[in-house]
Scaffold this motif. Structure first.
Motif: not given
Length: 276
Positions: A213-218
């Motif tokens: 959570s509070k992360q995204y996949c880039s």
């Protein structure tokens, strides 16, 4: 025997035992007759030897209805003849069989059964033909592993046979019947990837997980912070819009005489209708 001082000879009679006889009478070899006894119950005297009594079988007992068979005691039984539209097969009357023909079976070469226990010869094939399934077909020239560019495993020769194209050497594997260098798949860790899916470099796919959570996949890496939006997510196709994280997105330009209103391409009239 004969004496040396006389031409007179004496005869020594044989015995039943010496001749292996156990019953009846027989000559003793000197003009007399030997009585070799009688046989016991369930025995009969055959050629002066006691043997078990033989009870001849019958056609009915053997399930036979035609022709001749042995009675099991040295004799022969006649089991009769068959009626009209019957034939004697294996000493049994069966319905008469009408043999088939090569033509009826669509066969043009080799040998086939006539359906009645016999064999039909359907001929031979001409030049440039071969007999396949008892039918003459155009001769087939098998292909080769080299002609197909194959170096390992088994392939069809194109004529119903199989070709063995060999095996691969060390540090090689057979892929599509071709020897190729052994492929060692990469890993997510080796590529520094922590999320999403990537190729393993050998035709497979690696799943590198999901972000917290509070992360995204880039670019298959989990990053912390703000996840920028996209033009398509916002329904925009022209001009510049904020990405929601302090940056700017360029959503393209309009073509074909369209104008960009509210970051959406359209004609002035359609946009005015949209505004209303």
């Amino acid at each position: 025997m004969c004496r040396s001082d006389s031409l007179a000879c004496t005869c020594t009679p044989t015995t039943c035992a010496a001749q292996g006889k156990t019953c009846g009478t027989m000559p003793d070899g000197c003009g007399g007759t030997l009585s070799c006894g009688t046989c016991g119950a369930n025995q009969q005297c055959t050629s002066n030897v006691c043997v078990a009594v033989c009870t001849p079988t019958t056609c009915a007992a053997q399930g036979k209805t035609c022709g001749s068979i042995s009675d099991g005691c040295g004799g022969t039984l006649s089991c009769g003849t068959c009626g009209a539209n019957q034939q004697c097969t294996g000493n049994v009357c069966v319905a008469a069989c009408t043999p088939t023909t090569c033509a009826a079976q669509g066969k043009t070469c080799g040998s086939i059964s006539d359906g009645c226990g016999g064999t039909l010869s359907c001929g031979t094939c001409g030049a440039n033909q071969q007999c396949t399934g008892n039918v003459c077909v155009a001769a087939c020239t098998p292909t080769t592993c080299a002609a197909q560019g194959k170096t390992c495993g088994s392939i069809s020769d194109g004529c119903g046979g199989t070709l063995s194209c060999g095996t691969c050497g060390a540090n090689q594997q057979c892929t599509g019947n071709v020897c190729v260098a052994v492929c060692t798949p990469t890993t997510c860790a080796a590529q520094g990837k922590t999320c999403g899916s990537i190729s393993d470099g050998c035709g497979g796919t690696l799943s590198c997980g999901t972000c917290l959570s509070k992360q995204y996949c880039s670019n298959n890496v989990c990053v912390t912070g703000c996840m920028p939006t996209t033009c398509s997510a916002e329904g925009k196709n022209c001009g510049a819009i904020p990405d929601g994280c302090g940056g700017t997105l360029e959503c393209g330009i309009c073509v074909g005489g369209q104008s960009c209103e509210g970051n959406v391409c359209g004609s002035g009239e359609s946009l005015q209708s949209y505004d209303r």
